[in-house]
Design an enzyme around this catalytic site. Structure first.
Site, PDB file in Angstrom:
ATOM      1  N   LYS A  38       0.815  -1.208   0.000  1.00  0.00           N
ATOM      2  CA  LYS A  38       0.000   0.000   0.000  1.00  0.00           C
ATOM      3  C   LYS A  38       0.853   1.264   0.000  1.00  0.00           C
ATOM      4  CE  LYS A  38      -0.751   0.255   5.012  1.00  0.00           C
ATOM      5  NZ  LYS A  38      -1.728   0.212   6.111  1.00  0.00           N
ATOM      6  N   ALA A  49      13.598   1.212  11.869  1.00  0.00           N
ATOM      7  CA  ALA A  49      14.383   0.435  12.832  1.00  0.00           C
ATOM      8  C   ALA A  49      15.792   1.007  12.855  1.00  0.00           C
ATOM      9  CB  ALA A  49      14.416  -1.038  12.437  1.00  0.00           C
ATOM     10  N   GLU A  50      16.342   1.076  14.028  1.00  0.00           N
ATOM     11  CA  GLU A  50      17.613   1.799  14.152  1.00  0.00           C
ATOM     12  C   GLU A  50      18.783   0.926  14.568  1.00  0.00           C
ATOM     13  OE1 GLU A  50      16.796   4.995  16.883  1.00  0.00           O
ATOM     14  OE2 GLU A  50      15.193   5.820  15.647  1.00  0.00           O
ATOM     15  N   PHE A 117      23.574  -5.401  22.844  1.00  0.00           N
ATOM     16  CA  PHE A 117      22.150  -5.103  22.772  1.00  0.00           C
ATOM     17  C   PHE A 117      21.448  -5.768  23.938  1.00  0.00           C
ATOM     18  CE2 PHE A 117      20.875  -2.396  19.495  1.00  0.00           C
ATOM     19  CZ  PHE A 117      19.509  -2.485  19.280  1.00  0.00           C
ATOM     20  N   GLN A 231       5.059  -5.319  22.835  1.00  0.00           N
ATOM     21  CA  GLN A 231       6.299  -4.835  23.422  1.00  0.00           C
ATOM     22  C   GLN A 231       6.327  -3.320  23.535  1.00  0.00           C
ATOM     23  OE1 GLN A 231      10.427  -5.009  21.444  1.00  0.00           O
ATOM     24  NE2 GLN A 231      10.573  -6.475  23.131  1.00  0.00           N
ATOM     25  N   HIS A 233       8.842  -0.467  23.943  1.00  0.00           N
ATOM     26  CA  HIS A 233      10.267  -0.138  23.872  1.00  0.00           C
ATOM     27  C   HIS A 233      10.550   0.879  24.968  1.00  0.00           C
ATOM     28  CE1 HIS A 233      14.106   1.357  22.438  1.00  0.00           C
ATOM     29  NE2 HIS A 233      14.149   0.405  21.540  1.00  0.00           N
ATOM     30  N   LEU A 243      11.253   6.635  18.177  1.00  0.00           N
ATOM     31  CA  LEU A 243      12.165   5.660  18.761  1.00  0.00           C
ATOM     32  C   LEU A 243      13.565   6.209  18.943  1.00  0.00           C
ATOM     33  CD1 LEU A 243      12.835   2.608  19.405  1.00  0.00           C
ATOM     34  CD2 LEU A 243      13.385   2.388  16.980  1.00  0.00           C
ATOM     35  N   GLU A 246      17.788   1.100  21.110  1.00  0.00           N
ATOM     36  CA  GLU A 246      18.442   0.392  22.213  1.00  0.00           C
ATOM     37  C   GLU A 246      19.954   0.550  22.103  1.00  0.00           C
ATOM     38  OE1 GLU A 246      16.406  -2.887  23.980  1.00  0.00           O
ATOM     39  OE2 GLU A 246      17.855  -4.204  22.996  1.00  0.00           O
ATOM     40  N   ARG A 288      13.716  -5.701  27.174  1.00  0.00           N
ATOM     41  CA  ARG A 288      12.821  -4.554  27.072  1.00  0.00           C
ATOM     42  C   ARG A 288      11.620  -4.629  27.995  1.00  0.00           C
ATOM     43  NH1 ARG A 288      12.884  -3.802  20.534  1.00  0.00           N
ATOM     44  NH2 ARG A 288      15.038  -3.067  20.427  1.00  0.00           N
ATOM     45  N   HIS A 356       5.959  -0.629  20.562  1.00  0.00           N
ATOM     46  CA  HIS A 356       6.960  -0.686  19.509  1.00  0.00           C
ATOM     47  C   HIS A 356       6.766  -1.879  18.590  1.00  0.00           C
ATOM     48  CE1 HIS A 356      10.840  -0.323  17.598  1.00  0.00           C
ATOM     49  NE2 HIS A 356      11.276  -1.465  18.075  1.00  0.00           N
ATOM     50  N   ARG A 391      10.383  -9.877  22.809  1.00  0.00           N
ATOM     51  CA  ARG A 391      11.418  -9.966  21.783  1.00  0.00           C
ATOM     52  C   ARG A 391      12.688  -9.286  22.265  1.00  0.00           C
ATOM     53  NH1 ARG A 391      13.330  -6.677  17.933  1.00  0.00           N
ATOM     54  NH2 ARG A 391      11.675  -5.107  17.935  1.00  0.00           N
TER      55      ARG A 391
END
Lengths: 586, 247, 127
Positions: A38, A49-50, A117, A231, A233, A243, A246, A288, A356, A391
């Site tokens: 779409k 996402a970082e 992480f 979740q 974050h 965001l 992390e 998290r 998140h 996660r």
């Protein structure tokens, strides 16, 4: 209605959809793939996402450790055969991305760099500065341009699946620029439409994260799985929910309450580590769910800092130095300055937990197969389940790649073995009914409800009733509200009657999907009378492996709330244990 | 909570109803930390649900919300309302693109051009996955890193006077992608991109107005990339003359 | 159907101040051309002998010519400065992980320009 005949339809062109398409095109160039989205692929939410993507690569790491971290992080709700396969394939997939040009950050010797992480025992998160998702998405999208077998249908809004004889036959989608409906007929359909975080009021998710594919599968009789596991974050900017990766904490950033105290040590994640030195899997590098829960407790105790957008704590990166921040966290710096007016080099950044990621999704097995023959699902839209009840950061970007490839392989095998669908008048009728449903929505008059109004009520209800901590009362209220809102949804009138890029219509369809999925979240949560991972209940504080070491399945029942059932978790090597994120582990 | 009053003059166009675009004005009481996108969302949610536009991430990374704000191509999610306090702000779709509907432009031309420049790693000899990663030093990464930051928002195309006058021009973002891959130590495809890029409608339609780099919200510096590409393609052309084209 | 907004081929550069400035900068190349022609004229005069050269020098002293020469010189300076300021973008020099600052690259151009100019003036007997 226009008809498009193809071999495999993929709905969703984010990381998972693109990886799947490339895998099919590479392995079976003779097959035709219709990649429907779409939005233009570069807009997919993978771009936001970082932090990075996890994969065992350094010599001091092991697949077993990655396995244990993931299973423990998921509070033993992960299917361990899925996790085993995942950790094995992860490094290969990340190397493949390197070969396709992903600009991974490097060690001085030119090898790929990894960063610490949350919840991971060893450093294994590959990263591309702090724009890892963005780079992965663009690498995949640009690579996909090589393959003539992939035919893209950009800005086509998928409405419903076509099913006949117990097989998924395709999907009906609307060309957004013309309002023209298309009947995509295929031998297999793969859903890669992402999560549905937009059902909550504050999330890191972009506008498009409305779970359209999950809702389509749900309506077609495929159960959702573990939807109550949402979740939060730990570090999102206030007011916007944007965001902050992390990776900030991976590089040494710390969380402080109003007294400057690093409060995580009060919640079983201590002892306090020296400033700027991270110790993996403790303090700010805990998982998290625990970090977000700690915030909630601090808020109850009055230790949070009030701001005009709500309560906050500080993410303090002032000790990291400008050079490191510019090198490894440049986007974070830009975002903090632009959207919070704070420069992390000199000041702590006010943050709070925000929704998140959804661990839950379309129920699939390790082969990305759903209960509907010919229908597959992959990525955040699916629940295999890799991530269980919580996660670990940086597992999901890798998940897109590993299961994108696996879904492709299985879909191809299915297609090659499947009997030809043949012309099916039943399909045309089904498609016509779907179109009629949409036309009715567009042409409806006399409506009393507004999309924004219902959306807000749904979101507020979920945040207050199905947030970080839940009780029977709060969940009951939310379940009732959602049920009511689903009825009121029928009172929506579209003021935009145009066929050309009618975003009033798209928002209405998205809201319908969100409401259905919101119900699976709330009903799944109220039925799960335990606390596990990111699903925390103040009235059932303990984990209950005897009764609830299983997945929640939710089956669509039309206007009625979903029927809840359960499904066993695959346990192989790791028996449920204690999640210990303290620095002085026994 | 203090508010910023804004008058948004938004271009509207529905090809099913309008022969031409026209403007509609909306007065919005904004929170003072809002971006223009928040004001537009407010208009759509509470004042006029027929307004159509693209947006998603609200953090300047997806590239959806490029539009002309007060005559400048910008990301609506990165344009603070405080910059326009008390003013009338004109909001229009990105210049130099056909208007599909309201603030939505037709992007097909860019998507075609992006594909033409072959924006992917091209290798003469592939390494297997088992052999590990292509080693790339931090210095080698730095060489092309800036050019990887493009979010395809098309603000540069909206600013480029050449693209306005010469629709065949491949344009800043697409050519920057060619340069990005040319500069990537893992790529061996420079010669292959030459035919598309070292042409009049490739780099040579660029007159170095530099508008693209001025407006780029991610500081990619496409103008710099295109000038570097001019030099690189010229060198490659000379190499071709003396049989060192390396095709 | 999609609506295409017309762009004027004759007055597009007036639509934005930055476009107008850009076109004025482009127009300075005309003066570069004029200077080149004067130089060529002078060279051909030198080749034709001392009388022809004397005539050339005298032609440069008329008030109209003097004005032209002044304007051309000023514009050429502006052209050079504008050119030097953007040269670093076209030729980035990377030393390890850092890029040589643009000011250094542009500065080097100025240094070379001054040195060459002094050399030419010395040869011309100005000093």
């Amino acid at each position: 209605m226009q008809q498009i005949d193809t071999d495999i339809v993929i709905v969703g062109a984010g990381g998972a959809g693109l990886r799947t398409a490339i895998a099919i095109a590479e392995g079976s160039p003779d097959l035709k793939v219709a990649l429907i989205s779409k939005v233009y692929p570069m807009r997919s939410h993978t771009c936001a996402a970082e932090g990075g993507a996890a994969g065992v690569i350094k010599s001091d790491d092991s697949l077993d450790l990655h396995f244990d971290d993931t299973v423990g992080g998921g509070d033993w709700l992960s299917d361990q055969d899925v996790v085993e396969y995942f950790v094995n394939e992860a490094p290969k997939e990340l190397l493949q991305l390197d070969h396709w040009g992903c600009p991974w950050s490097r060690e001085s010797d030119g090898s790929v760099a990894v960063r610490p992480f949350g919840g991971m025992k060893m450093k294994r998160t590959w990263y591309a500065a702090d724009k890892s998702g963005f780079h992965i998405l663009h690498t995949l999208f640009q690579t996909s341009l090589k393959y003539p077998g992939i035919e893209r249908f950009d800005e086509f809004f998928s409405i419903d699946l076509l099913v006949s004889d117990g097989r998924c036959r395709g999907v009906v989608a609307m060309e957004m620029k013309s309002g023209q409906m298309y009947r995509f007929q295929a031998k297999a359909v793969i859903l890669a439409t992402g999560g549905a975080g937009r059902m909550f009021p504050f999330s890191t998710n972009g506008a498009i994260k409305t779970g359209d594919g999950t809702a389509m599968a749900y309506r077609a009789g495929v159960p959702t799985k573990d939807m109550e596991f949402v979740q939060y974050h730990p570090t999102g900017l206030l007011s916007t929910g944007i965001l902050l990766t992390e990776g900030c904490r991976g590089e040494g950033g710390v969380l402080r309450n109003k007294d400057g105290h690093r409060y995580l040590q009060d919640y079983g994640m201590g002892p306090e580590t020296p400033l700027g030195e991270t110790v993996l899997k403790t303090m700010e590098l805990g998982p998290r769910d625990r970090l977000s829960q700690a915030f909630w407790h601090e808020q109850q105790k009055g230790n949070t800092i009030p701001t005009r957008w709500g309560e906050s704590v500080y993410l303090d990166m002032t000790h990291l130095g400008e050079k490191l921040i510019n090198e490894r966290l440049p986007l974070v710096r830009d975002l903090s300055i632009t959207y919070a007016g704070v420069d992390p080099v000199s000041d702590p950044v006010p943050i709070r937990p925000v929704v998140h990621y959804m661990m839950g999704g379309i129920h699939t097995n390790i082969d990305a197969e759903t209960t509907l023959s010919g229908l597959f699902a992959v990525g955040e839209a699916a629940c295999a389940s890799l991530n269980g009840a919580n996660r670990l950061g940086s597992n999901s970007l890798t998940e897109l790649l590993v299961f994108g490839k696996r879904a492709a392989a299985n879909a191809v095998e299915y297609v090659k073995g499947a009997a030809s669908a043949g012309e099916d008048a039943g399909i045309r009728e089904q498609a016509d009914k779907i179109e009629a449903k949409v036309r009715e929505l567009i042409q409806r008059t006399g409506g009393t409800e507004s999309i924004a109004g219902i959306r807000k009520e749904m979101a507020d209800s979920l945040e207050s009733g199905a947030g970080i901590y839940r009780t029977e009362e709060t969940l009951r209220a939310t379940c009732d509200t959602i049920r009511e809102l689903r009825k009121r949804y029928r009172g929506i009138e579209l003021h935009d009657k145009s066929n050309v890029f009618n975003t009033d219509l798209f928002q209405a369809l998205e809201l319908g999907n969100l409401l259905e999925l919101a119900q699976t979240v709330a009903e799944g949560a109220i039925a799960r009378k335990e606390s596990r991972g990111s699903h925390q209940r103040l009235d059932y504080e303990a984990r209950d492996d005897d009764n609830f070491l299983k997945h929640t399945l939710a089956f669509y029942q039309g206007d009625e709330p979903p029927r809840i059932d359960y499904h066993d978790v695959v346990i192989t090597k790791s028996q449920p244990g204690v999640r210990d994120y303290s620095g002085d582990k026994k | 909570m203090s508010t910023t009053k804004l008058e948004l003059e938004i271009l509207r166009y529905d090809p099913e109803k309008d022969r031409e675009p026209h403007f509609e004005t909306y007065a919005v009481a904004c929170q003072d930390d809002w971006m223009v996108l928040d004001a537009i969302n407010h208009v759509k949610d509470h004042m006029d649900t027929t307004l159509s536009y693209r947006w998603s991430c609200h953090m300047a990374v997806c590239g959806s919300c490029g539009m002309m704000i007060d005559g400048q191509p910008k990301l609506a999610c990165k344009a603070p309302v405080s910059d326009y306090a008390g003013q009338k702000v004109r909001v229009e779709p990105l210049a130099n693109f056909p208007i599909e509907r309201d603030l939505v432009v037709v992007m097909d031309d860019f998507m075609d051009k992006l594909k033409r420049v072959k924006p992917y790693i091209i290798r003469k000899d592939e390494k297997s996955i088992e052999e590990g990663e292509y080693k790339q030093s931090p210095a080698e990464l730095k060489k092309y890193k800036q050019f990887t930051l493009c979010i395809n928002c098309l603000c540069c195309y909206a600013a480029c006077p050449q693209y306005a006058l010469i629709p065949e021009f491949i344009g800043p973002a697409a050519l920057t992608m060619a340069h990005r891959y040319n500069q990537d130590s893992r790529d061996q495809g420079l010669a292959e991109r030459q035919d598309e890029v070292a042409t009049p409608e490739g780099v040579w339609d660029c007159s170095f107005a530099g508008e693209c780099s001025e407006v780029c919200p991610k500081h990619v510096d496409p103008a710099g990339a295109l000038q570097q590409l001019k030099i690189a393609t010229t060198v490659q052309w000379y190499k071709g003359l003396i049989g060192m084209g390396g095709k | 159907m999609a609506y295409v907004r017309p762009v004027s081929k004759t007055s597009w550069y007036l639509a934005r101040r930055s476009y107008t400035v850009h076109m004025l900068q482009e127009l300075t190349s005309i003066f570069v051309g004029i200077f080149a022609l004067i130089l060529l004229w002078g060279l051909s005069a030198v080749a034709a002998g001392p009388e022809a050269y004397q005539q050339f020098l005298e032609s440069l002293t008329g008030p109209g010519m003097v004005l032209l020469l002044w304007v051309t010189t000023v514009v050429m300076f502006y052209h050079a400065v504008a050119w030097f300021s953007v040269t670093p973008k076209a030729m980035p020099i990377q030393r390890g992980e850092e890029f040589v600052p643009g000011s250094v690259i542009a500065g080097a151009h100025y240094v070379v320009w001054i040195v060459l100019s002094v050399l030419v003036l010395l040869l011309a007997g100005v000093f």
